[in-house]
Scaffold this active site. Structure first.
Site: not given
Ligand SMILES: Cc1ncc(COP(=O)(O)O)c(C=O)c1O
Length: 444
Positions: A149, A252, A280
């Site tokens: 994700y 990521d 986060k």
């Molecule tokens: C690996 C990863 N990338 C991107 C995101 C997206 O972040 P946000 O929820 O702050 O938009 C998440 C969210 O859980 C994530 O787990």
């Protein structure tokens, strides 16, 4: 499955009220009745590692705002910084010393960050990373892995949910399964999907599509199907393969950043991504995201006729920049990550022990500050297809509902993961183990 309704009359009332104006009574489906039965535990306040719901029930929080609360709730230093910043003006949408300070501290901690651009969420960061990669390489296509994700931007929204294995197609050519309505099918023409932790399949896919790729994006530890670590050497091999085909390697680190080491998983695994994305834990509970990388790529945002556009009223939000700087100071303290690992590893070992004593077949997977429990006959969950085929997510949900009744706050969604913050203490682990023991008795 039962979230004890007698304990939670006000939660029920709040949820009924919220459903009048909010879809499913919440602002993200993962918080509502799709996950919690008969509805969410409605939270009112938090301090340290604990939260209280609107009925004044107390819980040890192991969800920690999906990992955003690296220092737990209402950390005194963060509270001080926020109180001061809000009194002086929370945001100007203008240049401030706060953003330079946050960026300097960020660069000192993240090995690959020659420059950084702050966004407001992790989703914005991954959007920007893809745009930068496309501009930098002059190519269109993106390779993403099954089950990963990266936020809710169109090109990332496929093969992110769990499905019956029969629907997944062969590993060397996975069927594209959109996660959302409302996305033009043509968007996915530019996305290649590959299975994760499977180098042979990746090599095969790259032989076909590698030369068209702007980027390969991966989570360092797969956090969207619980907690699945990479096979040894896998991430470096993915990075090398991406480079062999002229594509950028985007790491990521929205979940792992600042959590697994001061410099995230790139430090832990000694990787050098072309771009990396954060969110986060960087904001310690405030909305934030970031893209980091070499000057040569980030400078593409410099104002010109051919720039990569990235605007945003709230970028570099002054109050949040103050929080980021204070947070990074706290995270740079001696022994911070060692303690996160010690508490996390104690929880993992303790849980394994309880399941063994209770004769319940479960895998507790992960290490240090993040882990997940899988009820499965397998000895490990190594990738997305294992998760889809072999994890009893319904049993996990029943288990977590019992924990909620025993004063442990966690989401019943198996796709998420347990989070240890700097506020967690040994007694929190003891509370978890004792609640798990009770829950095991109720489950069998
Ligand atoms: C690996 C990863 N990338 C991107 C995101 C997206 O972040 P946000 O929820 O702050 O938009 C998440 C969210 O859980 C994530 O787990």
């Amino acid at each position: 499955m039962n979230t004890n309704t007698e304990l939670r009359t006000r939660s029920r009332e709040c949820f009924a009220r919220a459903q009048q104006s909010l879809v499913e009574g919440v602002n993200s489906p993962s918080r509502g009745a799709a996950v919690y039965s008969p509805g969410p535990v409605v939270l009112e306040r938090g301090r340290g590692s604990h939260v209280w719901d609107v009925d004044a029930n107390e819980y040890v929080d192991f969800m920690m705002s999906f990992g955003a609360l690296i220092h737990g709730h209402a950390h005194p230093k963060i509270v001080d910084v926020v109180s001061k910043a809000v009194n002086e003006g929370s945001h100007f949408a203008a240049a401030t010393p706060a953003e330079a300070e946050a960026a300097e501290k960020f660069r000192r901690m993240v090995p690959s960050a020659e420059m950084v651009r702050f966004t407001n969420t992790g989703s914005e960061a991954t959007m920007l990373a893809l745009r930068l990669a496309r501009a930098h390489t002059g190519r269109l296509k993106l390779l993403k892995f099954e089950g990963h994700y990266h936020g809710w931007y169109d090109p990332y929204c496929l093969n992110g949910h769990s499905h019956p294995v029969e629907q997944l197609g062969p590993p060397e050519n996975p069927t594209k399964i959109p996660d959302s309505e409302g996305i033009p099918a043509s968007v996915f023409d530019d996305v290649i999907v590959a299975p994760w932790n499977d180098l042979a399949a990746l090599e095969q896919i790259l032989r076909k599509h590698g030369r068209e790729l702007a980027a390969v994006i991966t989570e360092p530890i797969m956090a969207n199907m619980g907690c699945i670590p990479p096979a040894e050497g896998y991430l470096q091999a993915v990075c090398d393969l991406a480079h062999q085909y002229g594509a950028l390697f985007i790491l990521d680190e929205v979940v792992t950043g600042f959590r697994y080491a001061p410099g995230g998983c790139q430090q832990l695994f000694n990787l050098r991504p072309d771009l990396s994305t954060f969110g986060k834990a960087l904001g310690a509970g405030f909305p934030i995201g970031a893209v980091a990388g070499p000057r040569a790529i980030l400078e593409r945002m410099r104002w010109s006729e051919h720039m990569v556009l990235h605007y945003g009223t709230f970028n570099g939000h002054r109050l949040t920049m103050n929080v980021v700087a204070a947070n990074l100071d706290l995270l740079s303290g001696a022994g911070v990550h060692r303690n996160l690992f010690a508490i996390g590893d104690a929880a993992i070992a303790g849980l394994r022990d309880v399941f063994r004593r209770r004769g319940l077949k479960a895998v507790v997977q992960g290490f240090g500050p993040m882990f997940q429990i899988y009820f499965t006959e397998k000895d490990a969950i190594r990738h997305y297809r294992d998760y889809c085929a072999h994890v009893d997510t319904k049993k996990y949900s029943r288990f977590v509902h019992h924990l909620l009744d025993a004063g442990i706050y966690m989401t019943p969604s198996n796709g998420l993961h347990w989070i240890i913050s700097t506020a967690h203490r040994e007694q929190d682990v003891e509370a978890l183990l004792s609640a798990t023991d009770q829950a095991c008795a109720q489950l069998s």
